[in-house]
Design a protein around this motif. Structure first.
Motif, PDB file in Angstrom:
ATOM      1  N   ARG A 180     -11.641   3.729  -2.160  1.00 35.29           N
ATOM      2  CA  ARG A 180     -10.560   3.270  -3.016  1.00 35.29           C
ATOM      3  C   ARG A 180      -9.467   2.600  -2.203  1.00 35.29           C
ATOM      4  O   ARG A 180      -9.180   3.000  -1.076  1.00 35.29           O
ATOM      5  CB  ARG A 180      -9.952   4.442  -3.800  1.00 35.29           C
ATOM      6  N   SER A 181      -8.831   1.599  -2.801  1.00 30.93           N
ATOM      7  CA  SER A 181      -7.742   0.883  -2.141  1.00 30.93           C
ATOM      8  C   SER A 181      -6.434   1.662  -2.290  1.00 30.93           C
ATOM      9  O   SER A 181      -6.184   2.273  -3.338  1.00 30.93           O
ATOM     10  CB  SER A 181      -7.573  -0.504  -2.769  1.00 30.93           C
ATOM     11  N   SER A 227      -3.253   1.995  -7.420  1.00 32.22           N
ATOM     12  CA  SER A 227      -3.787   3.194  -6.778  1.00 32.22           C
ATOM     13  C   SER A 227      -3.296   4.500  -7.382  1.00 32.22           C
ATOM     14  O   SER A 227      -3.895   5.555  -7.165  1.00 32.22           O
ATOM     15  CB  SER A 227      -3.474   3.183  -5.278  1.00 32.22           C
ATOM     16  N   PRO A 238       0.831  -1.206   0.000  1.00 30.88           N
ATOM     17  CA  PRO A 238       0.000   0.000   0.000  1.00 30.88           C
ATOM     18  C   PRO A 238       0.863   1.254   0.000  1.00 30.88           C
ATOM     19  O   PRO A 238       1.942   1.275   0.603  1.00 30.88           O
ATOM     20  CB  PRO A 238      -0.779  -0.123   1.313  1.00 30.88           C
TER      21      PRO A 238
END
Length: 303
Positions: free
Chosen positions: A217-218, A253, A201
């Motif tokens: 959203r991720s 992302s 992430p």
């Protein structure tokens, strides 16, 4: 005849437009023509947004608080404004504008917030991991121009996250790992050891992360390895290579994935001999080939 409501609406529109024109005119005195163009265009587009969404004063205050928080969390190891630019697609749009398609040149993508100057130099066949956790990965390829001629001496900077999804600068111990640079040989060939890229992430414990959560959203990025390739007479290339089969390729992302940058990372069972006969301590390893094509410097025309 206009109704009183229509008159009020017309008057309101005139007041708003007058303010736009007043602010735009205030930049007329700029001596730099480009600065004048940028500030006036920004003003027009910003005011158009404000008028379209009918921004409330509370929303304006929230936006100021958001930007203030982004500034407070930014330091020499974390750039929240780059993250914001990335998740809004502004980074990729700027890259698209400034790296126009040219023949068969390798496509560019985002720099990301974790590039740092002064990475260690490694020899051809060296290892950029410097102890970072992850599966060994052999990376090789060539650097050529769009004419197919090799680019000897091209400087290749590489960096990546470890298998836990963290870059070295995200740790508190000042380690330097999973980053380095090397120089292509006289035939434009290069080779080095890295670690097999894994998904991770983007930092989401700050205002940008809160924004992503609010809109569902991720923060996840598809597995990738960063490259910054430079050579005299060639356009600087900032790009990644991505792992074919990664389920995040369609939902990265920061919108950084391009089909041409997705490559096969071939898995090799433990005890399989490596290209350079390196001892990988009985572990499985992977390999990938990435042939880099550099456009000529200062190109602005598609071919």
């Amino acid at each position: 005849m206009l109704t009183s409501e229509q008159n009020r609406t017309a008057e309101q529109q005139e007041r708003e437009q007058a303010l736009v024109e007043q602010v735009v005119a205030s930049f007329e005195t700029a001596k730099d023509p480009r600065l004048k163009q940028l500030t006036q265009a920004l003003t027009r587009h910003l005011h158009a947004f404000l008028r379209e969404v009918r921004l409330t004063e509370a929303e304006w205050a929230s936006a100021i608080e958001f930007l203030t928080a982004a500034g407070h969390i930014t330091d020499d190891k974390r750039q929240e404004f780059i993250l914001l630019s990335d998740v809004l697609g502004a980074s990729m749009q700027t890259i698209a504008i400034n790296n126009e398609a040219y023949a068969n040149a390798t496509e560019a993508t985002v720099l990301g917030p974790f590039f740092v100057e002064g990475s260690p130099e490694i020899p051809l066949g060296g290892d950029i991991s410097f102890g970072a956790a992850g599966q060994p990965c052999w990376v090789e390829g060539t650097v050529t121009g769009t004419d197919g001629e090799p680019v000897p001496g091209a400087r290749i900077e590489v960096w990546e996250a470890d298998e836990d999804g963290f870059y070295d600068v995200q740790y508190d111990d000042d380690r330097v790992a999973a980053r380095g640079h090397l120089v292509a040989d006289e035939r434009g060939h290069y080779r080095f050891w890295a670690i097999t890229p894994t998904p991770y992430p983007i930092p989401h414990d700050g205002p940008v992360g809160a924004l992503l959560a609010a809109v569902g959203r991720s923060p996840m990025r598809a597995s990738h390895l960063h490259f910054d390739v430079r050579a005299d007479g060639k356009r600087t290339l900032i790009t990644h290579i991505f792992v074919r089969g990664d389920e995040l390729l369609t939902s990265d992302s920061v919108f950084g994935v391009k089909d041409s940058l997705v490559h096969d990372f071939v898995e090799h069972p433990a005890a399989t001999p490596t290209p350079d006969r390196r001892d990988v301590a009985g572990r499985a390893w992977s390999s990938v080939r990435f042939d880099i094509v550099l456009a000529p410097a200062q190109t602005g025309v598609c071919e």
